[in-house]
Design a protein around this motif. Structure first.
Motif, PDB file in Angstrom:
ATOM      1  N   ASN A 350       0.825  -1.205   0.000  1.00  0.00           N
ATOM      2  CA  ASN A 350       0.000   0.000   0.000  1.00  0.00           C
ATOM      3  C   ASN A 350       0.859   1.255   0.000  1.00  0.00           C
ATOM      4  O   ASN A 350       1.924   1.294   0.656  1.00  0.00           O
ATOM      5  N   LEU A 351       0.408   2.269  -0.703  1.00  0.00           N
ATOM      6  CA  LEU A 351       1.058   3.580  -0.700  1.00  0.00           C
ATOM      7  C   LEU A 351       0.000   4.627  -0.393  1.00  0.00           C
ATOM      8  O   LEU A 351      -0.999   4.726  -1.109  1.00  0.00           O
ATOM      9  N   PRO A 352       0.158   5.398   0.671  1.00  0.00           N
ATOM     10  CA  PRO A 352      -0.848   6.404   1.009  1.00  0.00           C
ATOM     11  C   PRO A 352      -1.040   7.411  -0.117  1.00  0.00           C
ATOM     12  O   PRO A 352      -0.064   7.837  -0.756  1.00  0.00           O
ATOM     13  N   VAL A 353      -2.272   7.809  -0.351  1.00  0.00           N
ATOM     14  CA  VAL A 353      -2.567   8.808  -1.379  1.00  0.00           C
ATOM     15  C   VAL A 353      -1.854  10.115  -1.062  1.00  0.00           C
ATOM     16  O   VAL A 353      -1.448  10.850  -1.975  1.00  0.00           O
ATOM     17  N   SER A 354      -1.653  10.386   0.206  1.00  0.00           N
ATOM     18  CA  SER A 354      -0.985  11.631   0.609  1.00  0.00           C
ATOM     19  C   SER A 354       0.398  11.764  -0.005  1.00  0.00           C
ATOM     20  O   SER A 354       0.889  12.884  -0.208  1.00  0.00           O
ATOM     21  N   GLU A 355       1.048  10.650  -0.334  1.00  0.00           N
ATOM     22  CA  GLU A 355       2.388  10.712  -0.916  1.00  0.00           C
ATOM     23  C   GLU A 355       2.362  11.103  -2.388  1.00  0.00           C
ATOM     24  O   GLU A 355       3.421  11.350  -2.984  1.00  0.00           O
ATOM     25  N   LEU A 356       1.175  11.144  -2.979  1.00  0.00           N
ATOM     26  CA  LEU A 356       1.051  11.583  -4.366  1.00  0.00           C
ATOM     27  C   LEU A 356       0.737  13.071  -4.479  1.00  0.00           C
ATOM     28  O   LEU A 356       0.798  13.637  -5.577  1.00  0.00           O
ATOM     29  N   VAL A 357       0.385  13.696  -3.366  1.00  0.00           N
ATOM     30  CA  VAL A 357       0.022  15.111  -3.373  1.00  0.00           C
ATOM     31  C   VAL A 357       1.224  15.939  -3.845  1.00  0.00           C
ATOM     32  O   VAL A 357       2.356  15.711  -3.427  1.00  0.00           O
ATOM     33  N   GLY A 358       0.953  16.881  -4.753  1.00  0.00           N
ATOM     34  CA  GLY A 358       2.012  17.734  -5.290  1.00  0.00           C
ATOM     35  C   GLY A 358       2.592  17.217  -6.594  1.00  0.00           C
ATOM     36  O   GLY A 358       3.422  17.890  -7.217  1.00  0.00           O
ATOM     37  N   LYS A 359       2.172  16.030  -7.029  1.00  0.00           N
ATOM     38  CA  LYS A 359       2.649  15.469  -8.294  1.00  0.00           C
ATOM     39  C   LYS A 359       1.580  15.621  -9.383  1.00  0.00           C
ATOM     40  O   LYS A 359       0.407  15.840  -9.095  1.00  0.00           O
ATOM     41  N   THR A 360       2.022  15.490 -10.630  1.00  0.00           N
ATOM     42  CA  THR A 360       1.068  15.304 -11.722  1.00  0.00           C
ATOM     43  C   THR A 360       0.686  13.822 -11.722  1.00  0.00           C
ATOM     44  O   THR A 360       1.557  12.957 -11.770  1.00  0.00           O
ATOM     45  N   VAL A 361      -0.607  13.546 -11.635  1.00  0.00           N
ATOM     46  CA  VAL A 361      -1.090  12.168 -11.544  1.00  0.00           C
ATOM     47  C   VAL A 361      -1.984  11.873 -12.751  1.00  0.00           C
ATOM     48  O   VAL A 361      -2.911  12.629 -13.053  1.00  0.00           O
TER      49      VAL A 361
END
Length: 569
Positions: A350-361
């Motif tokens: 699992n990878l928390p969604v919070s770690e994607l914040v600030g990226k282009t997704v």
């Protein structure tokens, strides 16, 4: 279908033979041809082996049974079956007359007489033997017995009546039929349609076999419940679209509202009247009996009870709410739902969604069974690696699967170097609805702020590859300016040995080169009259021809793959 005003035939001469002056019924009874005088006569060319015929015959039987008591209309069956046994079996389902199967000469003569090039075919003679219509199959399919006497004038009259009915529409005019003035509930209770007048009424077109309908029905039940609890003068009438009795009864038992009876003729008329094009559809009829909105299903899916009472003013308000919501959107606002606050890596971690914040997704809606998805995947992987190599950490992709089982999901996900929602995750439905995913593959770009950049990232990757990053409008304008610069110095017109006309330099977003059969983008030497394209390097220089393509695979049930998109059926 144009009506004839010239050709007239004598019933007896065209239907009889030297040794026969009668027609037969399916019980063997003989009916003299002279007894048909004074009737309108349909000549029904059909066969048991013909699928369209088998589908049309029950419709014609229904129309015939409704019209025959008046004594004005008769049908004669002309069989195109290959043997008498098939003829007898098929004719046994027909309540009208037939030319005996043994009289192939008469049947063949009538085929020629009425110019029968395909079946089912139903030619019509009036009482005098004049050809009233060459083929009325389509009229009967669309209008049933109401189309009688099946002339173009009658069809025009019906269209005029329909326009008049729309101008003077009321709840009764759209729901009441000649044989029914009520709706039904699960317990068998009949509610007079008059009791619905003065209310806001939703006509809910739904097919129990459609997953999209099943998902929406559950949400709509909650909205309906809240509206009733709030004392709103709102009612719903279920309009069944499919015709499976068991599924209908099961569905009706679970519904808190009323319904038209299954297979009621009004259901088909309403589908045509409201020009139904998608399911589910929820038409709103105002208290005055007029159509307030032709489909509020999406508004309810997006906004719930807030969409009520579905007035134009409310939709202006909803549009403003949507703009405000979009302006305040964050990645977590739509990618986190309750305790579902993570995505998964390829190994299952699992990878928390919070770690994607600030990226282009990039949200990648796809499935292994979808050929266009598999064809697009290598392009996306190539762009992903190039972008990561240039700007590591600034981009991530999340695979959102439409696969049907865990094994298919696992096999497809193994090919991908990025993240995914777990298979069967409930967020998939929410995201599909939010981003209006009607076909796959679809690639939605979310910017570092969490706001949506574009729904068309798939096209941008296909056209520009990694150069499209970060998929913003400004970046695409930069690319287009660069492409314009490349074309400077190219001749505006060329002639080429592969085409007889002069070719003009033109902007062509996507095309296939008629010289090398490869896909091209941006610029083409083009002949508009012939829809002929040449890559600039094919028109101005040499390029090896690339041939061959992967064999197409059949799409998954419930989807249709057309070109490079698979769409929900």
């Amino acid at each position: 279908m144009a009506d004839s005003v010239e050709v007239t035939h004598d019933f007896h001469s065209i239907l009889s033979s030297p040794d026969r002056d009668f027609l037969i019924r399916n019980n063997g009874d003989q009916v003299t041809i002279d007894s048909l005088k004074g009737k309108k006569l349909g000549f029904y060319f059909s066969a048991s082996w013909c699928g369209p015929c088998r589908r049309f015959t029950p419709t014609l039987v229904e129309v015939y049974n409704e019209l025959s008591p008046k004594g004005e209309f008769e049908v004669v069956f002309l069989s195109a079956d290959e043997d008498d046994e098939a003829f007898q079996s098929y004719f046994s389902k027909m309540p009208w007359l037939a030319v005996p199967y043994s009289d192939s000469e008469t049947r063949s003569r009538l085929d020629d007489l009425f110019h029968v090039n395909g079946i089912p075919h139903l030619a019509l003679l009036d009482e005098t033997g004049k050809v009233a219509a060459e083929d009325v199959v389509d009229i009967i399919r669309e209008h049933g017995a109401e189309g009688y006497p099946f002339t173009s004038q009658r069809v025009q009259d019906l269209k005029d009546q329909e326009e008049e009915a729309k101008r003077n529409q009321s709840l009764k005019s759209i729901l009441v039929s000649s044989s029914r003035d009520f709706v039904i509930s699960a317990d068998g209770k009949k509610t007079p349609i008059s009791e619905l007048e003065g209310k806001t009424v939703g006509l809910y077109f739904c097919a129990t076999s459609y997953r999209s309908c099943a998902v929406f029905t559950q949400q709509f039940k909650e909205v309906y419940k809240k509206l009733k609890e709030n004392g709103e003068n709102f009612e719903v009438v279920f309009i069944p679209v499919d015709d499976e009795e068991e599924s209908f009864q099961k569905e009706l038992e679970s519904l808190p509202w009323v319904s038209l009876p299954l297979k009621d003729k009004t259901c088909a008329k309403l589908i045509q009247y409201f020009e139904l094009s998608e399911l589910p559809t929820l038409v709103i009829i105002g208290p005055d009996g007029k159509t307030r909105h032709t489909n509020v299903a999406e508004a309810i899916a997006d906004h719930g009870i807030v969409a009520y009472p579905f007035t134009p003013e409310k939709f202006v308000e909803l549009e403003e709410l949507a703009k405000a919501k979009e302006a305040s959107q964050t990645l977590e606002s739509f990618l986190v739902s309750g305790d579902q606050d993570f995505v998964i890596k390829n190994g299952g971690e699992n990878l928390p969604v919070s770690e994607l914040v600030g990226k282009t997704v990039l949200l990648y809606f796809s499935a292994q069974w979808c050929p266009p998805c598999r064809a697009f995947l290598p392009k996306l992987i190539d762009a992903y690696h190039k972008i990561k190599a240039h700007d590591n950490g600034a981009l991530e992709v999340v695979f959102i699967s439409s696969d049907r089982d865990q094994d298919s999901f696992d096999d497809f996900f193994k090919e991908m170097p990025w993240l995914a929602l777990p298979f069967g995750d409930s967020r998939k439905e929410l995201l599909s609805r939010k981003f209006k995913v009607s076909g796959i593959p679809k690639l939605v770009a979310i910017g570092p702020s969490g706001r949506t950049v574009t729904h068309e990232a798939r096209d941008l990757v296909g056209l520009h590859g990694a150069d499209a990053y970060p998929f913003t409008e400004e970046r695409i304008k930069e690319i287009e300016a660069q492409r314009d610069e490349i074309a400077k110095g190219w001749p505006e017109k060329v002639t080429h040995e592969t085409h007889e006309h002069e070719l003009i330099l033109a902007r062509r977003r996507v095309y296939y080169c008629d010289g090398c059969n490869e896909e091209g983008h941006d610029w083409s030497y083009y002949c508009e009259d012939c829809d002929f394209d040449l890559h600039p390097n094919c028109a101005l220089g040499d390029k090896e021809s690339i041939n061959g393509a992967e064999e197409e695979e059949k799409p998954q049930n419930g989807w249709v793959c057309d070109g490079d998109v698979c769409t929900k059926a």
